[in-house]
Design a protein around this motif. Sequence first.
Motif, mmCIF file in Angstrom:
data_model
loop_
_atom_site.group_PDB
_atom_site.id
_atom_site.type_symbol
_atom_site.label_atom_id
_atom_site.label_comp_id
_atom_site.label_asym_id
_atom_site.label_seq_id
_atom_site.Cartn_x
_atom_site.Cartn_y
_atom_site.Cartn_z
ATOM 1 N N ASP A 88 0.805 -1.223 0.000
ATOM 2 C CA ASP A 88 0.000 0.000 0.000
ATOM 3 C C ASP A 88 0.844 1.282 0.000
ATOM 4 O O ASP A 88 0.340 2.361 0.287
ATOM 5 C CB ASP A 88 -0.946 -0.001 1.193
ATOM 6 C CG ASP A 88 -0.219 0.047 2.531
ATOM 7 O OD1 ASP A 88 0.996 -0.263 2.580
ATOM 8 O OD2 ASP A 88 -0.871 0.396 3.538
ATOM 9 N N GLN A 91 -0.431 4.249 -2.209
ATOM 10 C CA GLN A 91 -1.637 4.873 -1.663
ATOM 11 C C GLN A 91 -1.296 5.736 -0.442
ATOM 12 O O GLN A 91 -1.813 6.841 -0.296
ATOM 13 C CB GLN A 91 -2.685 3.815 -1.286
ATOM 14 C CG GLN A 91 -3.351 3.145 -2.470
ATOM 15 C CD GLN A 91 -2.451 2.131 -3.186
ATOM 16 O OE1 GLN A 91 -1.507 1.582 -2.624
ATOM 17 N NE2 GLN A 91 -2.727 1.913 -4.465
ATOM 18 N N GLN A 122 5.085 -0.634 -7.172
ATOM 19 C CA GLN A 122 3.795 -1.319 -7.030
ATOM 20 C C GLN A 122 3.808 -2.635 -7.799
ATOM 21 O O GLN A 122 4.410 -2.737 -8.866
ATOM 22 C CB GLN A 122 2.651 -0.465 -7.591
ATOM 23 C CG GLN A 122 2.321 0.741 -6.769
ATOM 24 C CD GLN A 122 1.105 1.418 -7.346
ATOM 25 O OE1 GLN A 122 0.030 1.266 -6.813
ATOM 26 N NE2 GLN A 122 1.279 2.157 -8.424
#
Length: 157
Positions: A88, A91, A122
């Motif tokens: 994550d 984000q 990512q």
Amino acid sequence: EKNAPGRAQALVKKMEVAHADGNRDMKPDIIAYSNLLNCFTSHKMTKDAEELLLKVESLYDDGFLQKGPDTIFYSSVLNAIAQSCDDDAFQRAEALLHRMECRGVRPNIITYNSLVKCFLNQASPSYEQMKDLVQKVQYLYESGQLKGTPDNMQRFY
């Protein structure tokens, strides 16, 4: 040194307690918190760095600190997030960038380099995220609001 983050954290805590007990000379300032952040980031303690940023923002908002976190402080946390390679990370980095901008702190090229690193790390980056990031950096660069271009931007073209 392996124990540096723990020792630095203990020292800042002692300063906070001494100040709370009336010793005005022991009030930690943004430099003390920046040094603690440096210990956390150099030892890859990303969650601690993120928690420290929240604490420093709160201390500034409450008037305890005269100066709040600046571009370098935020960029250091963003770089730690980028190096974490957590699922994550992008984000969290995007949310932190948004919070930074909402607080009136202007990102610089290092800030965006960290965001690009997060994006590239990512597992499955989205085309829309890539497009939005490239367009934003390109606009900032072309409008003179950003000096230089992020290290990995050429990968998008």
